[in-house]
Design a protein around this motif. Sequence first.
Motif, PDB file in Angstrom:
ATOM      1  N   SER A   1      46.059   0.427  35.356  1.00 44.74           N
ATOM      2  CA  SER A   1      46.648   1.314  34.379  1.00 44.74           C
ATOM      3  C   SER A   1      48.103   0.960  34.156  1.00 44.74           C
ATOM      4  CB  SER A   1      46.513   2.751  34.859  1.00 44.74           C
ATOM      5  OG  SER A   1      47.102   2.866  36.133  1.00 44.74           O
ATOM      6  N   ILE A   2      48.648   1.596  33.131  1.00 45.69           N
ATOM      7  CA  ILE A   2      50.016   1.336  32.733  1.00 45.69           C
ATOM      8  C   ILE A   2      50.666   2.679  32.442  1.00 45.69           C
ATOM      9  CG2 ILE A   2      49.469   1.075  30.266  1.00 45.69           C
ATOM     10  CD1 ILE A   2      51.426  -1.631  31.092  1.00 45.69           C
ATOM     11  N   SER A   3      51.965   2.755  32.604  1.00 41.32           N
ATOM     12  CA  SER A   3      52.661   4.022  32.363  1.00 41.32           C
ATOM     13  C   SER A   3      52.489   4.473  30.913  1.00 41.32           C
ATOM     14  CB  SER A   3      54.152   3.848  32.656  1.00 41.32           C
ATOM     15  OG  SER A   3      54.879   4.960  32.172  1.00 41.32           O
ATOM     16  N   VAL A   4      52.318   5.769  30.704  1.00 37.59           N
ATOM     17  CA  VAL A   4      52.254   6.289  29.336  1.00 37.59           C
ATOM     18  C   VAL A   4      53.621   6.205  28.660  1.00 37.59           C
ATOM     19  CG1 VAL A   4      50.323   7.823  29.792  1.00 37.59           C
ATOM     20  CG2 VAL A   4      52.665   8.706  30.010  1.00 37.59           C
ATOM     21  N   MET A   5      54.656   5.885  29.423  1.00 35.87           N
ATOM     22  CA  MET A   5      55.983   5.693  28.835  1.00 35.87           C
ATOM     23  C   MET A   5      56.193   4.256  28.373  1.00 35.87           C
ATOM     24  SD  MET A   5      57.148   8.688  28.973  1.00 35.87           S
ATOM     25  CE  MET A   5      58.911   8.580  28.725  1.00 35.87           C
TER      26      MET A   5
ATOM     27  N   ARG B   1      57.345  -4.327  25.540  1.00 34.52           N
ATOM     28  CA  ARG B   1      58.791  -4.272  25.719  1.00 34.52           C
ATOM     29  C   ARG B   1      59.140  -3.456  26.963  1.00 34.52           C
ATOM     30  NH1 ARG B   1      62.165  -5.675  21.165  1.00 34.52           N
ATOM     31  NH2 ARG B   1      60.600  -4.863  19.739  1.00 34.52           N
ATOM     32  N   GLY B   2      58.143  -2.800  27.563  1.00 32.15           N
ATOM     33  CA  GLY B   2      58.373  -2.070  28.805  1.00 32.15           C
ATOM     34  C   GLY B   2      58.611  -0.589  28.594  1.00 32.15           C
ATOM     35  N   GLU B   3      59.077   0.033  29.649  1.00 37.53           N
ATOM     36  CA  GLU B   3      59.280   1.483  29.642  1.00 37.53           C
ATOM     37  C   GLU B   3      60.753   1.822  29.412  1.00 37.53           C
ATOM     38  OE1 GLU B   3      57.620   2.353  33.532  1.00 37.53           O
ATOM     39  OE2 GLU B   3      56.191   0.777  33.061  1.00 37.53           O
ATOM     40  N   GLY B   4      61.006   3.090  29.130  1.00 36.84           N
ATOM     41  CA  GLY B   4      62.387   3.527  28.952  1.00 36.84           C
ATOM     42  C   GLY B   4      62.423   4.883  28.294  1.00 36.84           C
ATOM     43  N   GLU B   5      63.610   5.333  27.932  1.00 42.34           N
ATOM     44  CA  GLU B   5      63.753   6.590  27.209  1.00 42.34           C
ATOM     45  C   GLU B   5      62.877   6.563  25.957  1.00 42.34           C
ATOM     46  OE1 GLU B   5      65.308   9.724  27.397  1.00 42.34           O
ATOM     47  OE2 GLU B   5      65.026   8.982  29.416  1.00 42.34           O
TER      48      GLU B   5
ATOM     49  N   ASN C   1      56.435  -5.206  30.554  1.00 39.92           N
ATOM     50  CA  ASN C   1      55.208  -5.142  31.334  1.00 39.92           C
ATOM     51  C   ASN C   1      54.299  -6.273  30.866  1.00 39.92           C
ATOM     52  OD1 ASN C   1      55.494  -2.923  33.156  1.00 39.92           O
ATOM     53  ND2 ASN C   1      55.386  -1.523  31.406  1.00 39.92           N
ATOM     54  N   LEU C   2      53.718  -6.970  31.816  1.00 37.15           N
ATOM     55  CA  LEU C   2      52.820  -8.088  31.515  1.00 37.15           C
ATOM     56  C   LEU C   2      51.412  -7.726  31.973  1.00 37.15           C
ATOM     57  CD1 LEU C   2      52.027 -11.057  30.864  1.00 37.15           C
ATOM     58  CD2 LEU C   2      52.841 -11.661  33.158  1.00 37.15           C
ATOM     59  N   VAL C   3      50.488  -7.702  31.030  1.00 38.74           N
ATOM     60  CA  VAL C   3      49.093  -7.367  31.332  1.00 38.74           C
ATOM     61  C   VAL C   3      48.224  -8.563  30.959  1.00 38.74           C
ATOM     62  CG1 VAL C   3      47.154  -5.842  30.760  1.00 38.74           C
ATOM     63  CG2 VAL C   3      49.477  -4.901  30.906  1.00 38.74           C
ATOM     64  N   ILE C   4      47.410  -9.003  31.889  1.00 38.86           N
ATOM     65  CA  ILE C   4      46.471 -10.092  31.585  1.00 38.86           C
ATOM     66  C   ILE C   4      45.054  -9.596  31.869  1.00 38.86           C
ATOM     67  CG2 ILE C   4      45.814 -12.485  32.036  1.00 38.86           C
ATOM     68  CD1 ILE C   4      48.707 -12.849  33.189  1.00 38.86           C
ATOM     69  N   ILE C   5      44.232  -9.620  30.854  1.00 40.47           N
ATOM     70  CA  ILE C   5      42.837  -9.187  30.996  1.00 40.47           C
ATOM     71  C   ILE C   5      41.969 -10.444  30.969  1.00 40.47           C
ATOM     72  CG2 ILE C   5      40.941  -7.851  29.955  1.00 40.47           C
ATOM     73  CD1 ILE C   5      43.125  -6.109  28.595  1.00 40.47           C
ATOM     74  N   GLY C   6      41.220 -10.654  32.018  1.00 47.66           N
ATOM     75  CA  GLY C   6      40.313 -11.799  32.068  1.00 47.66           C
ATOM     76  C   GLY C   6      38.904 -11.307  32.293  1.00 47.66           C
ATOM     77  N   ARG C   7      37.951 -11.835  31.555  1.00 47.39           N
ATOM     78  CA  ARG C   7      36.564 -11.394  31.726  1.00 47.39           C
ATOM     79  C   ARG C   7      35.609 -12.501  31.304  1.00 47.39           C
ATOM     80  NH1 ARG C   7      35.734  -6.845  27.217  1.00 47.39           N
ATOM     81  NH2 ARG C   7      36.449  -5.566  28.975  1.00 47.39           N
ATOM     82  N   GLN C   8      34.437 -12.492  31.923  1.00 47.16           N
ATOM     83  CA  GLN C   8      33.400 -13.417  31.468  1.00 47.16           C
ATOM     84  C   GLN C   8      33.027 -13.052  30.032  1.00 47.16           C
ATOM     85  OE1 GLN C   8      30.081 -13.416  34.169  1.00 47.16           O
ATOM     86  NE2 GLN C   8      31.335 -14.097  35.906  1.00 47.16           N
TER      87      GLN C   8
ATOM     88  N   SER D   1      49.672   7.466  34.331  1.00 45.18           N
ATOM     89  CA  SER D   1      49.341   6.203  33.701  1.00 45.18           C
ATOM     90  C   SER D   1      48.045   6.329  32.925  1.00 45.18           C
ATOM     91  CB  SER D   1      49.226   5.122  34.771  1.00 45.18           C
ATOM     92  OG  SER D   1      48.289   5.533  35.732  1.00 45.18           O
ATOM     93  N   ILE D   2      47.802   5.304  32.148  1.00 44.64           N
ATOM     94  CA  ILE D   2      46.621   5.275  31.291  1.00 44.64           C
ATOM     95  C   ILE D   2      45.999   3.893  31.421  1.00 44.64           C
ATOM     96  CG2 ILE D   2      47.905   4.480  29.237  1.00 44.64           C
ATOM     97  CD1 ILE D   2      45.952   7.181  28.232  1.00 44.64           C
ATOM     98  N   SER D   3      44.705   3.801  31.207  1.00 38.04           N
ATOM     99  CA  SER D   3      44.030   2.511  31.325  1.00 38.04           C
ATOM    100  C   SER D   3      44.592   1.513  30.323  1.00 38.04           C
ATOM    101  CB  SER D   3      42.535   2.684  31.074  1.00 38.04           C
ATOM    102  OG  SER D   3      41.915   1.426  30.916  1.00 38.04           O
ATOM    103  N   VAL D   4      44.733   0.258  30.748  1.00 39.49           N
ATOM    104  CA  VAL D   4      45.161  -0.783  29.805  1.00 39.49           C
ATOM    105  C   VAL D   4      44.064  -1.087  28.779  1.00 39.49           C
ATOM    106  CG1 VAL D   4      46.765  -1.864  31.424  1.00 39.49           C
ATOM    107  CG2 VAL D   4      44.411  -2.712  31.273  1.00 39.49           C
ATOM    108  N   MET D   5      42.868  -0.541  28.994  1.00 36.98           N
ATOM    109  CA  MET D   5      41.790  -0.708  28.015  1.00 36.98           C
ATOM    110  C   MET D   5      41.831   0.394  26.957  1.00 36.98           C
ATOM    111  SD  MET D   5      40.454  -3.433  29.081  1.00 36.98           S
ATOM    112  CE  MET D   5      38.858  -3.589  28.291  1.00 36.98           C
ATOM    113  N   ASP D   6      42.778   1.312  27.071  1.00 37.82           N
ATOM    114  CA  ASP D   6      42.911   2.356  26.053  1.00 37.82           C
ATOM    115  C   ASP D   6      43.333   1.720  24.725  1.00 37.82           C
ATOM    116  OD1 ASP D   6      43.343   5.424  25.515  1.00 37.82           O
ATOM    117  OD2 ASP D   6      45.034   4.358  24.617  1.00 37.82           O
ATOM    118  N   ARG D   7      42.684   2.137  23.659  1.00 37.44           N
ATOM    119  CA  ARG D   7      42.967   1.546  22.347  1.00 37.44           C
ATOM    120  C   ARG D   7      44.362   1.903  21.832  1.00 37.44           C
ATOM    121  NH1 ARG D   7      38.108  -0.014  19.334  1.00 37.44           N
ATOM    122  NH2 ARG D   7      39.250   0.472  17.429  1.00 37.44           N
ATOM    123  N   GLY D   8      44.925   2.984  22.358  1.00 39.65           N
ATOM    124  CA  GLY D   8      46.312   3.289  22.031  1.00 39.65           C
ATOM    125  C   GLY D   8      47.223   2.178  22.528  1.00 39.65           C
TER     126      GLY D   8
END
Lengths: 304, 304
Positions: free
Chosen positions: A34-38, A111-115, A127-134, B34-41
């Motif tokens: 997961s990633i921050s909602v911010m 661009r990351g989190e912040g105010e 924030n760097l997210v890498i999704i890998g899948r078959q 936090s929220i899933s990185v698979m969220d379409r938002g």
Amino acid sequence: MKRLGTFYLQDMRAFLSREIISVNGVISKPGETSISVMDRGFLYGDSVYEVTLTYNRIPFLLDEHLDRLYRSAKSIYMDFSFTREELVSEIFKVVEAIEGDRLYIRIIVTRGEGEINLDPAAAKSNNLVIIGRQLPEYPKSWYEEGVTLIVSDVLRNSKRSIDPGVKSGNYLNNVLAMAEAKEKGAFDAMMLNYKGNITEGTTSNIWIVEGDHFITPPLDAGLLGGITRKSLLLLASKNGLNVSEENITPERLKKADECFLTSSTKEIVPIVKVDDSLIGSGKPGPKTQKLHQIYKQFVLDSIS
Amino acid sequence: MKRLGTFYLQDMRAFLSREIISVNGVISKPGETSISVMDRGFLYGDSVYEVTLTYNRIPFLLDEHLDRLYRSAKSIYMDFSFTREELVSEIFKVVEAIEGDRLYIRIIVTRGEGEINLDPAAAKSNNLVIIGRQLPEYPKSWYEEGVTLIVSDVLRNSKRSIDPGVKSGNYLNNVLAMAEAKEKGAFDAMMLNYKGNITEGTTSNIWIVEGDHFITPPLDAGLLGGITRKSLLLLASKNGLNVSEENITPERLKKADECFLTSSTKEIVPIVKVDDSLIGSGKPGPKTQKLHQIYKQFVLDSIS
């Protein structure tokens, strides 16, 4: 680069999986990631991304994709808080953590989190997210029978608002066009610019064949410069094919002998019907299939 | 509604805080949310949102904001997997969990998670995120001295691509305009449409005063129909002020006697300079201040 996790080979085996997601270097399984909602990627779509496919576990044309990722970031004034070497290393960690030859790799940099403030300076660090899948093979019918597209009523974003040449987290424009395609029972939609010329599909480039002439819209029509598109422009020339970038109206497209779309994951998919108009014979054309053979050979030569 | 947490009064006290975030009814502190990185938002900006301010702990004009949230969702074919009553209940739980009278409340509804595919049908069920935080009073100087805006080179998205009337998670267009404003040392940017008329600020509506005439651009210029804008159109008429919706070019705006922006959180902020042009005397105008007094009285009447 912040929060880069340490990831050892012995841990990796435990993770061997069909899908892996890395967030700032910490690898986990889907559902645990997961990633921050911010994060500004979540709040504003303030992110850039790339998708590449592996052949024999090698991310194909990764340098080209990363060059484009950096160009996208520059266009929206986004700096990266990690080096290109660190980025490449994280991508390969994800690849190593999944089994299979044919992998879908999505690289997202936000661009990351912040105010909560539109000002990009409010962001702290990417924030760097890498999704890998078959990635299962796509249905043979796409390639053997072709697919149907519509010309969407939703116009592609203008370069003067958000340049479609930037592969960003703002994809609602394309989501709306895709929704219209699905509503009408089509495979995908192609989108026009404000001049009425075709730009691209929702996640692909569009091509036509007139006689022995391969034609795709120019970048200044307002479209993403596809990596496969670029390879094909070079390959076609190299193989003595007649190829050019020209504006294409829907009327011209519907009279073409053949039509196809290109993308890094789908390669070349014949388009046999657009709205209610059959293209050529209504079956995948020989020139499209010839170009696909050339592309497949290019892939084989590149990875061997 | 999925994963709606049960939240008891006794738990709530422990949380009393300056900032609270609720994800699908589970309330936690920032940094833990936090929220899933698979969220379409996150992947596509495929979300809608609203921001309201509380006065005396009451979310102001919440019904109007929720009406607009539902209109935004409908425009992008997004259904909600919860009722309006459940939504209101979750908003009030967040308000109850924070101390303070003046609270910023951001309500975000995404299309949810699912396969990576632009087709909205790939989404399973919405994610609902509510961000609540104490909002310090804005600097007095904004109201007493006024602010400077630029006319951005970035054109506002066209209604034919992504309607600016939809308050969505695709805000890169506005982020780019704001980046330009900050680069030029301005408070904010106003954005033009393709006809060269002013649409709106990056998170506000724009108004001018000519003589005793209050003017703001019409909705069909391509802008978000602000809740404060709507209230002011009604209040101005009610108070015998001369008010209308008209297209405004930058040239016309720069010759106006007064200029101001409106937003739910900022209320009315005088604009005293646009690019290099002083507006009127270069100081906040009396008509702007009069309208702000009327608005403040309206707020007081509404919450008492």
